[in-house]
Write an enzyme that holds these catalytic residues in place. Structure first.
Site, PDB file in Angstrom:
ATOM      1  N   GLY A   1      -1.074 -16.722  20.210  1.00 16.96           N
ATOM      2  CA  GLY A   1      -2.468 -16.310  20.381  1.00 16.96           C
ATOM      3  C   GLY A   1      -2.665 -14.855  19.968  1.00 16.96           C
ATOM      4  O   GLY A   1      -1.778 -14.236  19.376  1.00 16.96           O
TER       5      GLY A   1
ATOM      6  N   LEU B   1      -3.300 -11.927  21.890  1.00 20.36           N
ATOM      7  CA  LEU B   1      -2.653 -10.846  22.635  1.00 20.36           C
ATOM      8  C   LEU B   1      -1.127 -10.936  22.612  1.00 20.36           C
ATOM      9  O   LEU B   1      -0.439  -9.947  22.336  1.00 20.36           O
ATOM     10  CB  LEU B   1      -3.159 -10.833  24.085  1.00 20.36           C
ATOM     11  CG  LEU B   1      -2.549  -9.754  24.969  1.00 20.36           C
ATOM     12  CD1 LEU B   1      -2.816  -8.358  24.403  1.00 20.36           C
ATOM     13  CD2 LEU B   1      -3.071  -9.848  26.395  1.00 20.36           C
TER      14      LEU B   1
ATOM     15  N   ASP C   1       5.615 -25.924  26.988  1.00 17.58           N
ATOM     16  CA  ASP C   1       4.320 -26.238  27.593  1.00 17.58           C
ATOM     17  C   ASP C   1       4.381 -25.770  29.045  1.00 17.58           C
ATOM     18  O   ASP C   1       5.128 -26.335  29.851  1.00 17.58           O
ATOM     19  CB  ASP C   1       4.066 -27.749  27.513  1.00 17.58           C
ATOM     20  CG  ASP C   1       2.708 -28.130  28.075  1.00 17.58           C
ATOM     21  OD1 ASP C   1       2.051 -27.264  28.716  1.00 17.58           O
ATOM     22  OD2 ASP C   1       2.298 -29.287  27.895  1.00 17.58           O
TER      23      ASP C   1
ATOM     24  N   TYR D   1      -5.655 -21.326  28.870  1.00 18.16           N
ATOM     25  CA  TYR D   1      -6.720 -22.145  28.296  1.00 18.16           C
ATOM     26  C   TYR D   1      -7.907 -21.198  28.197  1.00 18.16           C
ATOM     27  O   TYR D   1      -8.438 -20.760  29.226  1.00 18.16           O
ATOM     28  CB  TYR D   1      -7.007 -23.320  29.231  1.00 18.16           C
ATOM     29  CG  TYR D   1      -8.084 -24.263  28.737  1.00 18.16           C
ATOM     30  CD1 TYR D   1      -7.757 -25.533  28.266  1.00 18.16           C
ATOM     31  CD2 TYR D   1      -9.427 -23.880  28.761  1.00 18.16           C
ATOM     32  CE1 TYR D   1      -8.747 -26.403  27.829  1.00 18.16           C
ATOM     33  CE2 TYR D   1     -10.418 -24.747  28.308  1.00 18.16           C
ATOM     34  CZ  TYR D   1     -10.078 -25.997  27.847  1.00 18.16           C
ATOM     35  OH  TYR D   1     -11.063 -26.848  27.413  1.00 18.16           O
ATOM     36  N   THR D   2      -8.315 -20.835  26.970  1.00 15.81           N
ATOM     37  CA  THR D   2      -9.285 -19.745  26.809  1.00 15.81           C
ATOM     38  C   THR D   2     -10.659 -20.201  26.294  1.00 15.81           C
ATOM     39  O   THR D   2     -11.509 -19.357  26.020  1.00 15.81           O
ATOM     40  CB  THR D   2      -8.730 -18.673  25.847  1.00 15.81           C
ATOM     41  OG1 THR D   2      -8.399 -19.307  24.608  1.00 15.81           O
ATOM     42  CG2 THR D   2      -7.511 -17.974  26.412  1.00 15.81           C
TER      43      THR D   2
ATOM     44  N   THR E   1      -9.038 -11.626  33.470  1.00 15.57           N
ATOM     45  CA  THR E   1     -10.256 -11.455  32.681  1.00 15.57           C
ATOM     46  C   THR E   1     -11.417 -10.873  33.485  1.00 15.57           C
ATOM     47  O   THR E   1     -11.461 -11.031  34.712  1.00 15.57           O
ATOM     48  CB  THR E   1     -10.686 -12.839  32.118  1.00 15.57           C
ATOM     49  OG1 THR E   1     -12.008 -12.759  31.608  1.00 15.57           O
ATOM     50  CG2 THR E   1     -10.681 -13.925  33.170  1.00 15.57           C
ATOM     51  N   ASP E   2     -12.341 -10.253  32.785  1.00 21.60           N
ATOM     52  CA  ASP E   2     -13.583  -9.795  33.432  1.00 21.60           C
ATOM     53  C   ASP E   2     -14.401 -10.998  33.922  1.00 21.60           C
ATOM     54  O   ASP E   2     -15.301 -10.837  34.742  1.00 21.60           O
ATOM     55  CB  ASP E   2     -14.414  -8.954  32.448  1.00 21.60           C
ATOM     56  CG  ASP E   2     -14.754  -9.700  31.168  1.00 21.60           C
ATOM     57  OD1 ASP E   2     -13.864 -10.412  30.644  1.00 21.60           O
ATOM     58  OD2 ASP E   2     -15.889  -9.592  30.684  1.00 21.60           O
TER      59      ASP E   2
ATOM     60  N   TYR F   1     -13.765 -21.380  33.863  1.00 23.82           N
ATOM     61  CA  TYR F   1     -12.628 -20.635  33.290  1.00 23.82           C
ATOM     62  C   TYR F   1     -12.285 -19.433  34.170  1.00 23.82           C
ATOM     63  O   TYR F   1     -11.120 -19.210  34.525  1.00 23.82           O
ATOM     64  CB  TYR F   1     -12.982 -20.198  31.861  1.00 23.82           C
ATOM     65  CG  TYR F   1     -12.151 -19.068  31.302  1.00 23.82           C
ATOM     66  CD1 TYR F   1     -10.864 -19.286  30.813  1.00 23.82           C
ATOM     67  CD2 TYR F   1     -12.668 -17.765  31.244  1.00 23.82           C
ATOM     68  CE1 TYR F   1     -10.108 -18.234  30.292  1.00 23.82           C
ATOM     69  CE2 TYR F   1     -11.928 -16.721  30.731  1.00 23.82           C
ATOM     70  CZ  TYR F   1     -10.638 -16.959  30.253  1.00 23.82           C
ATOM     71  OH  TYR F   1      -9.900 -15.917  29.743  1.00 23.82           O
TER      72      TYR F   1
ATOM     73  N   TRP G   1     -13.340  -9.106  26.289  1.00 19.86           N
ATOM     74  CA  TRP G   1     -13.864  -9.090  24.911  1.00 19.86           C
ATOM     75  C   TRP G   1     -12.754  -8.755  23.893  1.00 19.86           C
ATOM     76  O   TRP G   1     -12.823  -7.750  23.167  1.00 19.86           O
ATOM     77  CB  TRP G   1     -15.010  -8.077  24.792  1.00 19.86           C
ATOM     78  CG  TRP G   1     -16.180  -8.315  25.686  1.00 19.86           C
ATOM     79  CD1 TRP G   1     -16.236  -9.100  26.814  1.00 19.86           C
ATOM     80  CD2 TRP G   1     -17.493  -7.753  25.551  1.00 19.86           C
ATOM     81  NE1 TRP G   1     -17.484  -9.052  27.373  1.00 19.86           N
ATOM     82  CE2 TRP G   1     -18.281  -8.228  26.623  1.00 19.86           C
ATOM     83  CE3 TRP G   1     -18.072  -6.883  24.638  1.00 19.86           C
ATOM     84  CZ2 TRP G   1     -19.609  -7.871  26.794  1.00 19.86           C
ATOM     85  CZ3 TRP G   1     -19.403  -6.522  24.798  1.00 19.86           C
ATOM     86  CH2 TRP G   1     -20.153  -7.007  25.859  1.00 19.86           C
TER      87      TRP G   1
END
Ligand SMILES: NC(=O)c1ccc[n+]([C@@H]2O[C@H](COP(=O)([O-])OP(=O)(O)OC[C@H]3O[C@@H](n4cnc5c(N)ncnc54)[C@H](OP(=O)(O)O)[C@@H]3O)[C@@H](O)[C@H]2O)c1
Length: 284
Positions: free
Chosen positions: A10, A12, A36, A61-62, A101-102, A125, A150
């Site tokens: 991914g 990052l 996995d 899972y994004t 995450t924010d 999410y 972001w």
């Protein structure tokens, strides 16, 4: 130091591995093809076999909107998968750095959310990422939770790449102008994360490039720097409905980073400059 990085395929994870290798660390990057994280036995076997000193858990899972209709899969990766990683880390006494995450925040008001404020996610999410935070804190002794926002990086799709692609065919765009947050360049963040994982300054952090903007301002800056003539019309969230609700106020305080002696990330406009340069080098 040996570090396993999940989410290597991914945005990052790719840059975290790259940064660690640059500094001569022993980096093991993995995508879902290698492991996995939903499979408890495989995770345990893999981690016990490699025995890293630390795990930087970037895999998730994004797909924020899809998650609203695909709850089971989102939960299995972000909650059950994170539990598997946390238990494996504990079994070998490895440090664990979990990326959050924010979107764990509800986005109310106009002030900055502090690291100690209690999250209240408004979408599925975000809910699963917050569950992941709690699992990490409960299972592992030496943990970091780093909330970012972001994200844009070379290895994957993101807002900047989407805007540049749209600029090829459009000279006017409507972009949401009432959600405020901070862009995060994975290359800048990776430097911080590698620094952090080598420390024992555990806890919850917020990390993103310095400064706040709306998505419309973000788009304008991308077009300005890339010399694209695209008019950006700032629209409201209500005028651009999405499946998942997103926090309107994603301003995160980064006081904990400063108090702990970590270097703040550069301003987001500066990050955009270096990112546009990086992706233009890539296509040469
Ligand atoms: N993107 C953003 O704007 C944003 C904002 C705030 C926080 N975050 C958080 O930042 C972190 C990194 O995000 P990103 O943008 O780099 O994500 P990304 O580009 O969507 O990559 C997701 C990574 O997770 C891996 N993955 C997914 N399901 C997996 C599974 N079952 N087992 C193992 N690996 C699995 C993927 O592997 P494969 O490709 O091999 O499937 C991929 O490497 C995530 O924790 C995310 O929640 C992201």
């Amino acid at each position: 130091m040996k570090i396993v990085v999940t989410g290597y395929t991914g945005q990052l994870g790719f840059d975290v591995v790259r940064q660690g290798l640059k500094l001569g660390l022993d980096m093991v990057g993995i995508g879902s093809g290698e492991l996995d994280i939903q499979n408890e036995a495989e995770v345990s076997y893999f981690i016990n076999n490699i025995k890293p000193d630390a795990i930087i858990h970037c895999a998730a899972y994004t797909a924020v909107d899809k998650a609203e209709d695909d709850k089971e899969q989102c939960w299995n990766v972000n909650v059950a998968g994170t539990k598997n990683i946390a238990e494996a880390a504990r079994s070998i006494n490895a440090k664990l750095l979990y990326i959050s995450t924010d979107y764990v925040l509800d986005g109310q008001g106009n002030s900055e959310f502090k690291e100690v404020d209690v999250p209240n996610p408004v979408g599925y999410y975000g809910l699963t990422k917050y569950e992941g935070e709690k699992i990490v804190k409960n299972i592992v002794d030496e943990w970091f939770v780093v909330r970012i926002s972001w994200v844009f990086g070379v290895n994957g799709n993101n807002f900047v790449k989407t805007m540049l692609k749209l600029a090829e065919t459009r000279n006017e765009l409507n972009v949401v102008g009432d959600q405020v947050g901070s862009p995060t360049y994975t290359s800048d963040l990776a430097t911080l994360l590698i620094d952090m994982i080598q420390s024992d300054k555990y806890g919850v952090y917020h990390a993103s490039n310095e400064g706040f903007c709306t998505w419309a301002e973000f788009a304008q800056e991308v077009f300005r720097q890339a010399n694209k003539e695209v008019k950006v019309n700032s629209i409201t969230t209500e005028e651009y409905p999405t499946r998942a609700v997103r926090p309107k106020n994603s301003r995160m305080s980064k006081q904990k980073l400063l108090d702990s002696g970590f270097e703040p990330l550069p301003k987001w406009q500066d990050a955009v400059t270096r990112y546009i340069h990086e992706i233009s080098e890539e296509v040469k």
